[in-house]
Design an enzyme around this catalytic site. Structure first.
Site, short mmCIF file in Angstrom:
data_model
loop_
_atom_site.label_atom_id
_atom_site.label_comp_id
_atom_site.label_asym_id
_atom_site.label_seq_id
_atom_site.Cartn_x
_atom_site.Cartn_y
_atom_site.Cartn_z
CE1 TYR A 53 44.62 30.74 44.04
CE2 TYR A 53 43.02 32.67 43.54
CZ TYR A 53 43.78 32.09 44.58
OH TYR A 53 44.08 32.79 45.27
CB VAL A 131 37.54 36.07 36.53
CG1 VAL A 131 38.54 36.71 36.13
CG2 VAL A 131 37.12 36.53 38.07
CG HIS A 133 34.55 35.45 41.92
ND1 HIS A 133 33.68 35.92 42.75
CD2 HIS A 133 35.28 34.97 41.89
CE1 HIS A 133 34.56 35.94 43.62
NE2 HIS A 133 35.77 35.42 43.32
CG ASP A 164 36.13 32.84 52.24
OD1 ASP A 164 34.48 32.43 51.97
OD2 ASP A 164 36.50 32.79 51.40
CE1 TYR A 269 39.40 42.37 48.22
CE2 TYR A 269 37.72 40.75 47.34
CZ TYR A 269 38.88 40.60 48.04
OH TYR A 269 39.78 40.36 47.24
CB ILE A 312 49.96 49.36 41.06
CG1 ILE A 312 50.25 51.61 39.91
CG2 ILE A 312 48.49 50.57 40.34
CD1 ILE A 312 50.57 51.28 38.66
CG HIS A 353 38.16 35.94 50.44
ND1 HIS A 353 37.53 34.81 49.83
CD2 HIS A 353 38.73 37.11 49.06
CE1 HIS A 353 37.70 34.85 49.00
NE2 HIS A 353 38.10 36.55 47.80
NE ARG A 374 36.19 41.10 38.71
CZ ARG A 374 37.16 41.35 37.95
NH1 ARG A 374 37.33 42.18 37.36
NH2 ARG A 374 37.55 40.42 36.77
CD GLU A 381 30.45 36.66 41.85
OE1 GLU A 381 30.69 35.07 42.80
OE2 GLU A 381 31.71 37.54 41.79
#
Length: 447
Positions: A53, A131, A133, A164, A269, A312, A353, A374, A381
């Site tokens: 984005y 998405v 990526h 990053d 992650y 959440i 990140h 994912r 990717e």
């Protein structure tokens, strides 16, 4: 290469030869922003920006203004901005109903005499299931590669930054290859539409086109015919992947399998796919020393302090910590011996990140791939694999790792990581409910 890879991809990769001074490692998000704006201002014939984005905030506006200024100065300049179709049409998570960045893109096009087209790529009909990526900005004959998207925190516009990796690679064949994929593999698709123009088609109306695009992307590759196979010198190979058992995922597993002495992995992650976990276990079994650097849960971009109302999305950093604790507990003996080293990165209230791998003193993988299920199955990717068989690029490589480790602390044992009883009440209540209805496994597959 281990014989378990019957059709090994790694030895067959074609790479573009690199001079040792053709790769610059940029130090930090602020330097990345400075370099990006400088390169845009100096561009002579092409600018291709590809990111998840381009956000409507001060840093995003700065980038957009720079693109329009470059176009005004040189009307013949070929400019393309490419972002995820679905991500651009929604607001920020937890911020209520918002029009999304697409409304901003349209306002910019309507208010400026110059035109900077912004294309939306729908990798799936729902953002949850995939998405765009891809990473990498092609500016003239250089590629500025980072896992970062474009907003205030990724570009360190104000006080906070999201850490990053940032590399500037001067290589025309690589730049040509990456532009070719965007121009002919994405922009030319009937599923891809300009987001900066009004009257956008609905995602539902594009279902067939999206399905066709995804099918073609599963077989797409970067054009490396100008490269060489097994050249024995410093080189870079672009890689692409989407869907199950894609070439990029296979190369990642092969890289881990090729490690003989040292392997370093970064992921923001911690939710490793099963094939990656298996290869890590095999590497440990053959004596490879492994360092894995992840963000502390408070350095996760989804982290919300307990003092703020629970949402959440705030449970995600705790799910990743649970996954890391389980991994650490299973491998405590290796941690005790020093063969496996798990590091938590934290620097104030900044976020982490980083993605990528360093294999022995030969391979360096630059990627936006999060090394999670994912990334291995859903998102589109890419990656750049730097092959350095003669050790020509070791000093910059070491410097980057030293900077990454500067704010990383080694975990001595799994007991250092919190458990459910230590979490804020609202987080613990949600995670217990998730566990009871057995959707935890599903969550790990799509996070």
């Amino acid at each position: 290469m281990p014989s378990l890879f019957k059709r090994s991809l790694l030895p067959k990769l074609r790479g573009f030869p690199l001079a040792t001074d053709a790769i610059e490692v940029l130090c930090g998000a602020a330097e990345f922003r400075r370099c990006l704006l400088e390169k845009i201002a100096q561009a002579q014939h092409r600018i291709y920006i590809v990111a998840l984005y381009l956000q409507q905030d001060e840093a995003g506006q700065e980038v957009f203004d720079a693109l329009h200024a470059a176009k005004a100065a040189r009307p013949e300049l070929d400019i393309v901005v490419m972002v995820d179709w679905l991500r651009a049409q929604r607001g920020l998570i937890g911020a209520g109903k918002q029009p999304g960045n697409s409304a901003w893109y349209q306002a910019m096009t309507q208010s400026r005499p110059t035109h900077v087209p912004v294309y939306g790529v729908p990798v799936q009909t729902r953002e949850l299931f995939g998405v765009l990526h891809l990473k990498g900005f092609v500016i003239d004959d250089s590629v500025l590669y980072s896992g970062a998207s474009l907003n205030n925190v990724y570009l360190h516009k104000f006080d906070k930054y999201r850490f990053d990796r940032y590399h500037l690679i001067h290589n025309k064949p690589l730049a040509d290859s990456m532009q070719h994929l965007v121009e002919h593999g994405l922009v030319a698709s009937k599923a891809v539409h300009r987001l900066d123009l009004p009257n956008l088609p609905t995602t539902r109306s594009l279902r067939n086109e999206i399905g066709d695009l995804r099918s073609r992307l599963k077989h797409a590759t970067y054009d490396t015919t100008a490269g060489q196979a097994g050249i024995g010198e410093l080189s870079v190979s672009p890689l692409l992947g989407v869907g199950k058992n894609n070439p990029l995922s296979r190369v990642i597993c092969e890289l881990i399998a090729s490690a003989q002495q040292q392997l370093t992995i970064c992921t923001p992650y911690f939710n490793l796919p099963l094939p990656v976990t298996r290869e890590i276990n095999r590497a440990l079994a053959r004596g490879v020393k492994i360092d894995i650097i992840v963000g502390d849960k408070t350095a996760n971009d989804f982290y919300i302090p307990p003092s703020e109302p629970f949402r959440i999305i705030a449970a995600l950093p705790y799910l990743y910590e649970i996954s890391l604790r389980r991994f650490a507990k299973r491998h405590q003996r290796m941690i005790d011996s020093g063969q496996l080293n798990l590091h938590l990165w934290r620097d104030g209230d900044n976020t982490y990140h980083l993605k990528g791998m360093w294999v022995d003193e030969r391979y360096t993988l630059l990627t936006g791939n999060n090394l999670n299920p994912r990334a291995f199955r859903l998102d589109l990717e890419n990656a750049l694999l730097i092959d350095d068989p003669r050790g020509q690029w070791l000093a910059p490589r070491r410097s980057e790792l030293e900077e990454i480790f500067r704010h990383a602390k080694r975990i001595q044992g799994y007991q250092q990581l919190q458990t459910l009883v230590d979490y804020p009440e609202a987080v613990g209540k949600f995670l217990r409910r998730v566990s009871r209805v057995r959707v935890e496994r599903l969550l790990y597959r799509i996070l």
